[in-house]
Design a protein around this motif. Structure first.
Motif, PDB file in Angstrom:
ATOM      1  N   UNK A   1       0.924  -1.476  -0.278  1.00 29.38           N
ATOM      2  CA  UNK A   1       0.227  -0.368  -0.120  1.00 29.38           C
ATOM      3  C   UNK A   1       1.207   1.404  -0.242  1.00 29.38           C
ATOM      4  N   UNK A   2       1.578   1.545  -1.181  1.00 28.25           N
ATOM      5  CA  UNK A   2       2.707   2.373  -1.248  1.00 28.25           C
ATOM      6  C   UNK A   2       1.806   3.648  -1.434  1.00 28.25           C
ATOM      7  N   UNK A   3       2.078   4.776  -0.828  1.00 27.05           N
ATOM      8  CA  UNK A   3       1.805   6.159  -1.229  1.00 27.05           C
ATOM      9  C   UNK A   3       3.344   7.418  -1.153  1.00 27.05           C
ATOM     10  N   UNK A   4       3.734   7.466  -2.405  1.00 26.16           N
ATOM     11  CA  UNK A   4       4.282   8.973  -2.366  1.00 26.16           C
ATOM     12  C   UNK A   4       3.846   9.870  -2.703  1.00 26.16           C
ATOM     13  N   UNK A   5       3.875  10.926  -2.085  1.00 26.98           N
ATOM     14  CA  UNK A   5       3.435  12.228  -3.259  1.00 26.98           C
ATOM     15  C   UNK A   5       4.468  13.345  -2.233  1.00 26.98           C
ATOM     16  N   UNK A   6       3.569  14.790  -2.546  1.00 21.14           N
ATOM     17  CA  UNK A   6       4.679  16.135  -2.192  1.00 21.14           C
ATOM     18  C   UNK A   6       3.448  16.497  -1.247  1.00 21.14           C
ATOM     19  N   UNK A   7       3.546  17.063  -0.343  1.00 14.52           N
ATOM     20  CA  UNK A   7       2.808  17.317   0.881  1.00 14.52           C
ATOM     21  C   UNK A   7       3.037  18.720   1.563  1.00 14.52           C
ATOM     22  N   UNK A   8       2.071  19.092   1.711  1.00 19.65           N
ATOM     23  CA  UNK A   8       2.897  20.435   2.886  1.00 19.65           C
ATOM     24  C   UNK A   8       3.231  20.044   4.782  1.00 19.65           C
ATOM     25  N   UNK A   9       2.634  18.906   4.993  1.00 23.12           N
ATOM     26  CA  UNK A   9       3.358  18.054   5.881  1.00 23.12           C
ATOM     27  C   UNK A   9       4.041  17.654   6.263  1.00 23.12           C
ATOM     28  N   UNK A  10       5.810  16.628   7.442  1.00 21.53           N
ATOM     29  CA  UNK A  10       5.781  15.736   7.204  1.00 21.53           C
ATOM     30  C   UNK A  10       5.591  14.977   8.292  1.00 21.53           C
ATOM     31  N   UNK A  11       6.225  13.748   8.565  1.00 24.44           N
ATOM     32  CA  UNK A  11       5.466  12.615   9.719  1.00 24.44           C
ATOM     33  C   UNK A  11       5.129  13.036  10.637  1.00 24.44           C
TER      34      UNK A  11
END
Length: 213
Positions: free
Chosen positions: A203-213
């Protein structure tokens, strides 16, 4: 009569001691860099890292709801950035890290993120009932926290070069610990490098985001 009158030129200059002093200082400054390189060579030869590589110098965050590791070792090490890396700052391109080696690992709800100029490259996996699995996993960290940490048959204070639990031998004379099994809940790490012989991310999901983990 001056020596210049005999030779027809300028008198020879006496060698400057400053150059020798600088050479000696440079040699002394090279010792830590050589030691770091030697440490990486040892770790590579013994299997602590899959291949020697220069780290980017950009730390990344890793979190997991739960980590279960069978065959666990942990000891100190040194990571090295590429020569003239813009991320070196005043560190000389070296980062002192804690190397965690796990023979077989399972991670539930894994999240990894790295900041890229105000945005984050964000990766998640193992959040839909099937955990992330890794074989011969190593992480080089400067921060590692968890809500709880349970160890089975732990040995603390051993020489890292004698370890056997994860199939990795660390540098001679380096303090470390090893255990048959480790379980950490609410894991959070600041990592500089991660390697694994096998790494499976359902269930890999790679994306750009405004927040980190």
């Amino acid at each position: 009569m001056a020596l210049s009158d005999v030779t027809g030129g300028e008198p020879p200059q006496r060698p400057q001691l400053r150059g020798r002093v600088r050479l000696r200082r440079s040699a002394l400054m090279a010792v830590p860099a050589f030691a770091a390189a030697a440490t990486l060579v040892v770790l590579t030869a013994q299997g602590a890292i899959a291949a020697q590589f220069a780290i980017s110098g950009m730390p990344f965050t890793v979190t997991a709801e739960r980590l279960v590791g069978r065959g666990f070792e942990q000891f100190g090490g040194m990571d090295q950035m590429a020569e003239d890396s813009p991320n070196a700052g005043d560190t000389g391109g070296q980062v002192l890290v804690v190397v965690s080696a796990i023979k077989e690992a399972e991670l539930t709800k894994l999240c990894q993120s790295v900041e890229l100029g105000g945005t984050y490259l964000h990766i998640t996996a193992g959040g839909k009932g099937t955990p992330v699995t890794a074989t011969d996993l190593t992480t080089d960290s400067t921060v590692l926290t968890g809500k709880t940490a349970d160890f089975d048959n732990i040995e603390i204070g051993g020489d890292a070069s004698t370890f056997t639990k994860a199939g990795v031998k660390g540098p001679l004379g380096v303090f470390g610990q090893q255990a048959d099994k480790v379980t950490i809940t609410k894991l959070r790490q600041t990592n500089w490098a991660t390697t694994a012989v096998k790494f499976r991310l359902p269930d890999l999901n790679l994306r750009f985001s405004s927040k980190g983990c």
